[in-house]
Design a protein around this motif. Structure first.
Motif, PDB file in Angstrom:
ATOM      1  N   ALA B  33       0.859  -1.180   0.000  1.00  0.00           N
ATOM      2  CA  ALA B  33       0.000   0.000   0.000  1.00  0.00           C
ATOM      3  C   ALA B  33       0.891   1.225   0.000  1.00  0.00           C
ATOM      4  CB  ALA B  33      -0.889   0.011   1.233  1.00  0.00           C
ATOM      5  N   ARG B 141      -2.912  -1.530   4.107  1.00  0.00           N
ATOM      6  CA  ARG B 141      -3.652  -0.261   4.070  1.00  0.00           C
ATOM      7  C   ARG B 141      -3.708   0.357   5.470  1.00  0.00           C
ATOM      8  NH1 ARG B 141      -8.031   2.013   5.450  1.00  0.00           N
ATOM      9  NH2 ARG B 141      -9.017   0.177   6.358  1.00  0.00           N
ATOM     10  N   CYS B 239      -9.041  -0.667  -2.052  1.00  0.00           N
ATOM     11  CA  CYS B 239      -8.379  -1.862  -1.548  1.00  0.00           C
ATOM     12  C   CYS B 239      -9.264  -3.084  -1.793  1.00  0.00           C
ATOM     13  CB  CYS B 239      -8.167  -1.631  -0.050  1.00  0.00           C
ATOM     14  SG  CYS B 239      -7.009  -2.686   0.697  1.00  0.00           S
TER      15      CYS B 239
END
Lengths: 163, 355
Positions: B33, B141, B239
């Motif tokens: 991420a 994330r 995501c």
């Protein structure tokens, strides 16, 4: 010879519009062209590109970002903008670019930052110093004095915090 | 070997791929991420003066020092770092090649295992990154989100209510978030069904690239898939498109493909696996591309049960460790280019000696 789009007379006015890569051709006879408000000069072919880019190219003074002096031509060379203010300065041109690269999305719906604290003061001083510079350059001394006082206040406030 | 400066981290020992049993590790090598952020009140890096860059770096260093206790980030000034370590960071995707070879003040703050990092003065002032093994995109994330929240408590980001986080390139504007996964898809290549994956990517606005990211070709059947769009979705949605909409089908197709090959092309698969293993264990000079492809082949052998004495983390780490700077880190920084193939084969033989 190409005929008028609206009657069988020969077309004297030819217009090609290219918007977002899509060509649209219009062919009109003198009568219909004048009715449509086109002024026929000696040149019977006019290529009207997207107005924004045309204005930009022909404008003697290209649009420049007030914060970083960047131009849209520089963006086109590098695909990078100069500073956060460029997004406002070139909003009209960027609208299409952002929509193209972001799959037609133009609004942020993700997270927004919470209000930050300590270093904001630093950034505020930075912003005021820039304004001070501009005020002095334009000989606006009263305004400059006000800005200087604000900078002092922020500076004193910072020193108290550090104590 | 240690880096030229006082860096405490050993980039070779500290690797997120050391762990066993990563989720869906048979197909997903890693999850990454990345958030792009810029400080309010400064020009973007491409327009910034050297003193602007220095000021940005100093502010971010101040923040990293502030959050040091919670985040355990080590600050490394890239212009003080020796070439070898810098190149090694590039091979680990911790630093982009552009940032490594730039001359303006730039830095990186790195967390333990080199899994979390903050790049300073790359294309954007700040790029927060997290890399995790296997399918852990949501966890990655959360990693970057936590770091992001800590940073924004201290400093104001360039943000517009309508456009979101403002980035140097409009392709990152909005969330500034890029989520990506590294996939191993050998079966889909063999049964010629990779187009399925490409179509799925196209339908979900995802980009599919080779091992090295943008502009690179696929090596060893490794593919990187990431979101193309950063605006108009929340970070969680971006995501989720990869982890929940795209990946389950791709994992299913690849696993089914592997079964089909086991059933219908067993001899070919067995030959490819042992031929590659033979080469890796016996060759005395291996070029990078050849070694990567052979490692990809034996990885498929492990996943289909044809090879037992080698584990996936070993292969995953070798994909990284056989690159030039990693070899120089291990065997000596003065190794000339034409000797790298010999050292590469030596390292691979050592790591695969059990099988």
């Amino acid at each position: 010879m190409t005929k008028c789009d609206l009657c069988t007379n020969p077309a004297e006015f030819h217009d090609v519009q290219i918007t977002n890569g899509v060509h649209k051709t219009t062919n009109l006879c003198r009568k219909h062209a004048e009715e449509a408000g086109f002024n026929l000069g000696k040149i019977d072919v006019s290529i009207v590109l997207e107005m924004d880019s045309l204005k930009m190219k022909e404008s003697p003074v290209a649009l420049t970002c007030p914060d970083c002096n960047y131009t849209i031509a520089q963006y086109k060379e590098t695909s990078l903008l100069g500073c956060p203010t460029c997004y406002k300065t070139f909003a009209n041109q960027l609208k299409h670019i952002i929509s193209n690269v972001q799959d037609a999305h133009i609004h942020h719906i993700g997270r927004a930052p919470a209000e930050s604290k300590s270093i904001n003061r630093h950034l505020e001083v930075r912003r005021l110093l820039k304004q001070l510079d501009q005020a002095v350059n334009h000989e606006k001394y009263e305004q400059a004095a006000d800005i200087r006082d604000k900078i002092r206040e922020l500076h004193d406030c910072g020193e108290q915090h550090e104590d | 070997m240690t880096a030229g400066n006082n860096m405490k981290i050993d980039p070779v020992k500290n690797c997120p791929f050391n762990r066993e049993n990563s989720p869906f590790a048979d197909v997903v090598l890693s999850s990454r991420a990345r958030l792009a952020r810029n400080l309010d009140g400064f020009p973007f890096v491409n327009r910034a003066s050297l003193s602007d860059c220095r000021e940005v770096a100093s502010l971010v260093k101040h923040i990293c020092d502030d959050i040091q206790e919670k985040e355990d980030l080590e600050w490394v000034n890239l212009d003080e770092l020796d070439n070898l370590t810098t190149e090694l960071f590039v091979e680990r995707h911790l630093v982009s090649s552009t940032l490594a070879h730039a001359s303006h003040p730039r830095a990186i703050a790195i967390g333990p295992e080199l899994s979390r990092s903050v790049m300073i003065n790359e294309e954007d002032h700040i790029r927060i990154q997290s890399l995790r093994p296997g399918l852990q995109l949501e966890e990655a994330r959360k990693d970057v989100d936590t770091l992001d929240l800590r940073i924004e408590e201290i400093i104001a980001y360039a943000f517009d209510e309508d456009l979101g986080f403002l980035t140097a390139c409009p392709t990152n504007v909005g969330t500034g978030a890029r989520f990506s996964i590294m996939l191993h898809l050998p079966a889909l290549r063999i049964i010629k069904d990779l187009q399925l994956v490409r179509n799925a990517c196209e339908g979900m606005s995802l980009a599919i690239r080779g091992y090295q990211g943008e502009g690179s070709k696929a090596i060893a059947d490794l593919y990187q898939v990431s979101n193309q769009v950063t605006l108009g979705y929340t970070e969680e949605q971006l995501c989720s498109v990869i982890a929940n909409d795209f990946l389950p089908s791709v994992i299913k197709w690849e696993r089914e493909g592997r079964k089909t090959i086991l059933e219908n092309q067993f001899s070919k698969l067995e030959d490819q696996t042992h031929r590659s293993l033979g080469l890796l264990k016996n060759a005395r000079m291996l070029k990078l591309h050849e070694a990567m492809q052979c490692l990809g082949n034996i990885r498929l052998g492990v996943c289909t049960g044809l090879l037992e004495n080698v584990d996936l983390p070993t292969i995953n780490k070798l994909f990284i460790e056989i690159h030039p700077s990693h070899l120089r880190w291990e065997f000596g920084r003065d190794i000339p280019d034409d000797k790298l193939a010999s050292f590469r084969s030596e390292l691979i033989r050592e790591k695969l000696q059990k099988c």
